[in-house]
Design a protein around this motif. Structure first.
Motif, PDB file in Angstrom:
ATOM      1  N   LEU A   1       0.958  -1.264   0.114  1.00 51.68           N
ATOM      2  CA  LEU A   1      -0.070   0.219  -0.124  1.00 51.68           C
ATOM      3  C   LEU A   1       0.686   1.445  -0.186  1.00 51.68           C
ATOM      4  O   LEU A   1       0.548   2.263  -0.633  1.00 51.68           O
ATOM      5  N   ARG A   2       1.816   1.094   0.976  1.00 50.36           N
ATOM      6  CA  ARG A   2       2.795   2.464   0.923  1.00 50.36           C
ATOM      7  C   ARG A   2       3.591   2.651  -0.404  1.00 50.36           C
ATOM      8  O   ARG A   2       3.903   3.779  -0.718  1.00 50.36           O
ATOM      9  N   ARG A   3       3.567   1.629  -1.323  1.00 53.35           N
ATOM     10  CA  ARG A   3       4.287   1.935  -2.602  1.00 53.35           C
ATOM     11  C   ARG A   3       3.362   2.556  -3.653  1.00 53.35           C
ATOM     12  O   ARG A   3       3.859   3.116  -4.542  1.00 53.35           O
ATOM     13  N   GLN A   4       2.150   2.491  -3.398  1.00 53.37           N
ATOM     14  CA  GLN A   4       1.258   3.186  -4.344  1.00 53.37           C
ATOM     15  C   GLN A   4       0.973   4.452  -4.101  1.00 53.37           C
ATOM     16  O   GLN A   4       1.222   5.248  -3.249  1.00 53.37           O
ATOM     17  N   PRO A   5       0.566   5.024  -5.181  1.00 50.98           N
ATOM     18  CA  PRO A   5       0.366   6.761  -5.220  1.00 50.98           C
ATOM     19  C   PRO A   5      -0.903   6.866  -4.358  1.00 50.98           C
ATOM     20  O   PRO A   5      -1.699   6.164  -4.088  1.00 50.98           O
ATOM     21  N   GLY A   6      -0.733   8.125  -3.706  1.00 51.25           N
ATOM     22  CA  GLY A   6      -1.853   8.641  -2.957  1.00 51.25           C
ATOM     23  C   GLY A   6      -1.422   9.262  -1.604  1.00 51.25           C
ATOM     24  O   GLY A   6      -0.213   9.225  -1.641  1.00 51.25           O
ATOM     25  N   GLY A   7      -2.224   9.649  -0.714  1.00 54.20           N
ATOM     26  CA  GLY A   7      -1.962  10.254   0.461  1.00 54.20           C
ATOM     27  C   GLY A   7      -1.666   9.434   1.481  1.00 54.20           C
ATOM     28  O   GLY A   7      -1.016   8.140   1.442  1.00 54.20           O
TER      29      GLY A   7
END
Length: 139
Positions: A58-64
């Motif tokens: 999840l942390r590697r995905q773009p977003g906040g």
């Protein structure tokens, strides 16, 4: 979020007319569960692997920011693995004499630094903590 919280929220938000319904229904959601086979609430998925691996993905995905919603068991699992970068703990001025501990079976003491504290007129208190020594890096 944990499975129980997911099931409770998925039963409420899709048909709610509350002001928060639209954002809750539109944000991506991940339910951490070994037993749930599918997530039917829109923009939801199931993470059934090791919690540290799933969070790293999840942390590697773009977003906040990643916000963890869930019960004590889910919070305990995240804390045990050192996966929480910030704790926002809201205390209500009510004592029930029961419940589950937020921190259980930690491998070592978890030292926290208060970065914000606020008391509301109702007596409710918000404390924001970061694990001591956390310098902004992702675990």
């Amino acid at each position: 979020m944990g499975r129980v919280t997911y099931e409770e929220m998925a039963a409420f938000w899709p048909t709610s007319t509350d002001d928060y319904a639209a954002p809750m229904n539109e944000i991506p959601k991940v339910v951490f569960s070994k037993t749930l086979q599918e997530a039917t609430w829109p923009d939801s998925s199931v993470a059934s692997g090791a919690i540290a691996d799933e969070i790293a993905t999840l942390r590697r995905q773009p977003g906040g920011e990643i916000i963890a919603w869930g019960g004590a068991g889910f919070a305990q699992a995240l804390s045990r693995e050192g996966l929480v970068n910030e704790y926002a703990i809201v205390t209500q001025p009510v004592a029930y004499g029961g419940g589950l501990p937020l921190f259980r079976d930690l491998p070592d003491a978890l030292h926290l630094t208060v970065v914000e504290a606020k008391t509301y007129s109702s007596g409710t208190m918000l404390h924001i903590y970061v694990p001591r020594g956390w310098g902004g890096e992702l675990n």
